[in-house]
Design a protein around this motif. Structure first.
Motif, PDB file in Angstrom:
ATOM      1  N   LEU A 195       4.392   5.657  -5.926  1.00 33.39           N
ATOM      2  CA  LEU A 195       3.460   5.385  -7.343  1.00 33.39           C
ATOM      3  C   LEU A 195       2.739   6.386  -8.210  1.00 33.39           C
ATOM      4  CD1 LEU A 195       4.716   1.858  -7.926  1.00 33.39           C
ATOM      5  CD2 LEU A 195       6.233   3.824  -8.834  1.00 33.39           C
ATOM      6  N   THR A 196       1.415   6.034  -7.076  1.00 36.71           N
ATOM      7  CA  THR A 196       0.325   7.715  -7.190  1.00 36.71           C
ATOM      8  C   THR A 196       1.188   9.112  -7.696  1.00 36.71           C
ATOM      9  OG1 THR A 196      -0.790   5.269  -6.469  1.00 36.71           O
ATOM     10  CG2 THR A 196      -1.555   7.773  -6.746  1.00 36.71           C
ATOM     11  N   ALA A 197       1.552   8.893  -6.190  1.00 35.12           N
ATOM     12  CA  ALA A 197       2.221  10.773  -6.526  1.00 35.12           C
ATOM     13  C   ALA A 197       2.935  11.347  -7.170  1.00 35.12           C
ATOM     14  CB  ALA A 197       2.570  11.026  -4.550  1.00 35.12           C
ATOM     15  N   VAL A 198       3.699   9.842  -7.538  1.00 36.17           N
ATOM     16  CA  VAL A 198       4.859  10.262  -8.456  1.00 36.17           C
ATOM     17  C   VAL A 198       4.610  10.216  -9.791  1.00 36.17           C
ATOM     18  CG1 VAL A 198       6.861   9.707  -9.865  1.00 36.17           C
ATOM     19  CG2 VAL A 198       7.515   9.311  -7.685  1.00 36.17           C
ATOM     20  N   VAL A 199       3.355   9.456 -10.737  1.00 37.22           N
ATOM     21  CA  VAL A 199       2.598   9.953 -11.516  1.00 37.22           C
ATOM     22  C   VAL A 199       2.438  11.085 -11.528  1.00 37.22           C
ATOM     23  CG1 VAL A 199       0.805   8.805 -13.113  1.00 37.22           C
ATOM     24  CG2 VAL A 199       2.749   7.189 -11.794  1.00 37.22           C
ATOM     25  N   VAL A 200       1.788  11.570 -10.590  1.00 34.19           N
ATOM     26  CA  VAL A 200       0.410  12.724 -10.370  1.00 34.19           C
ATOM     27  C   VAL A 200       1.059  13.741 -10.692  1.00 34.19           C
ATOM     28  CG1 VAL A 200      -0.916  14.071  -9.377  1.00 34.19           C
ATOM     29  CG2 VAL A 200      -1.688  11.936  -9.075  1.00 34.19           C
ATOM     30  N   LEU A 201       2.787  13.556  -9.623  1.00 34.33           N
ATOM     31  CA  LEU A 201       3.068  14.784  -9.904  1.00 34.33           C
ATOM     32  C   LEU A 201       4.168  15.195 -11.689  1.00 34.33           C
ATOM     33  CD1 LEU A 201       5.104  16.649  -8.165  1.00 34.33           C
ATOM     34  CD2 LEU A 201       6.966  15.266  -8.562  1.00 34.33           C
ATOM     35  N   ILE A 202       4.022  13.965 -12.358  1.00 36.11           N
ATOM     36  CA  ILE A 202       5.190  14.457 -12.855  1.00 36.11           C
ATOM     37  C   ILE A 202       3.886  14.629 -14.326  1.00 36.11           C
ATOM     38  CG2 ILE A 202       6.141  12.955 -15.288  1.00 36.11           C
ATOM     39  CD1 ILE A 202       7.619  10.887 -12.887  1.00 36.11           C
ATOM     40  N   PHE A 203       3.032  13.668 -14.241  1.00 36.39           N
ATOM     41  CA  PHE A 203       2.131  14.055 -15.327  1.00 36.39           C
ATOM     42  C   PHE A 203       1.035  15.089 -15.085  1.00 36.39           C
ATOM     43  CE2 PHE A 203       3.005   9.025 -16.803  1.00 36.39           C
ATOM     44  CZ  PHE A 203       3.974  10.012 -17.834  1.00 36.39           C
ATOM     45  N   GLY A 204       0.327  15.377 -13.836  1.00 34.48           N
ATOM     46  CA  GLY A 204      -0.099  16.590 -13.487  1.00 34.48           C
ATOM     47  C   GLY A 204      -0.421  17.691 -12.945  1.00 34.48           C
ATOM     48  N   VAL A 210       1.110  -1.407  -0.120  1.00 31.83           N
ATOM     49  CA  VAL A 210      -0.011  -0.030  -0.097  1.00 31.83           C
ATOM     50  C   VAL A 210       1.340   1.574   0.127  1.00 31.83           C
ATOM     51  CG1 VAL A 210      -1.056   1.358   2.107  1.00 31.83           C
ATOM     52  CG2 VAL A 210      -2.323  -0.983   1.209  1.00 31.83           C
ATOM     53  N   SER A 211       2.227   1.328   0.664  1.00 32.23           N
ATOM     54  CA  SER A 211       2.858   2.257   0.780  1.00 32.23           C
ATOM     55  C   SER A 211       3.409   2.607  -0.462  1.00 32.23           C
ATOM     56  CB  SER A 211       3.948   2.295   1.896  1.00 32.23           C
ATOM     57  OG  SER A 211       3.273   2.080   3.328  1.00 32.23           O
ATOM     58  N   VAL A 212       4.352   1.512  -1.604  1.00 37.36           N
ATOM     59  CA  VAL A 212       5.164   1.553  -2.663  1.00 37.36           C
ATOM     60  C   VAL A 212       3.861   2.285  -3.616  1.00 37.36           C
ATOM     61  CG1 VAL A 212       5.724   0.582  -4.332  1.00 37.36           C
ATOM     62  CG2 VAL A 212       6.150   0.097  -1.628  1.00 37.36           C
ATOM     63  N   ALA A 213       2.418   1.385  -3.189  1.00 39.82           N
ATOM     64  CA  ALA A 213       1.068   2.343  -4.360  1.00 39.82           C
ATOM     65  C   ALA A 213       0.930   3.312  -3.931  1.00 39.82           C
ATOM     66  CB  ALA A 213       0.313   1.544  -4.263  1.00 39.82           C
ATOM     67  N   GLY A 214       0.828   4.185  -2.889  1.00 35.96           N
ATOM     68  CA  GLY A 214       1.011   5.231  -2.315  1.00 35.96           C
ATOM     69  C   GLY A 214       1.456   6.131  -3.235  1.00 35.96           C
TER      70      GLY A 214
END
Length: 159
Positions: free
Chosen positions: A26-35, A20-24
């Protein structure tokens, strides 16, 4: 709400917490990069490109105006036909949609062009000056797509 999440997270096994921590993360990194980062970088590149185009366009306009201002009226030859005919035909040849009011004085013409490229318009006005037709007044306003809207009054020199 936060208390419920803490209780749920504590109830997970160690392996599930890590997943769950790794998924969180990764989600934060994807949002930061693409968003955030990519849209910001794209907007900056578009702004720089627009600025470069505007600077180049301004340079071309200033160069054309400078070249037109260096021409001497004494060397101009008068137009062989009436000013209305010369201006109307010249505008049609250059692809300008010319709108003329009906109340022009003899030897003068007032017109409006809704949309024209500034370098082409200034080149056409320079050609008219070489035919003995000079600008009495002109108003240029920027319009869409890098074009200009023009209102001008021209007069013909005496032959």
């Amino acid at each position: 709400m936060m208390e419920n999440l803490k209780t749920w997270y504590v109830a997970l096994s160690n392996r599930e917490r890590v997943l769950v921590s790794v998924a969180g993360v990764l989600t934060a990194v994807v949002v930061l990069i693409f968003g955030i980062l990519l849209p910001t970088m794209s907007a900056l590149e578009q702004a720089e490109s627009g600025l470069d185009e505007a600077v180049q366009r301004r340079g071309r306009i200033e160069a054309t105006v400078a070249a037109a201002s260096l021409q001497t009226p004494a060397a101009a030859r008068p137009a062989p036909a009436g000013i209305d005919l010369v201006v109307t035909q010249g505008a049609a040849e250059k692809g300008f949609d010319l709108v003329k009011p009906t109340n022009s004085a003899p030897g003068q013409v007032d017109f409006r062009i809704e949309q024209a490229r500034a370098p082409a318009l200034l080149a056409w006005l320079s050609e008219l000056e070489s035919q003995g037709i000079f600008i009495t007044s002109i108003t240029m306003r920027s319009a869409t797509n890098g074009s200009v809207t023009v209102e001008a009054q021209l007069r013909q020199t005496a032959p």
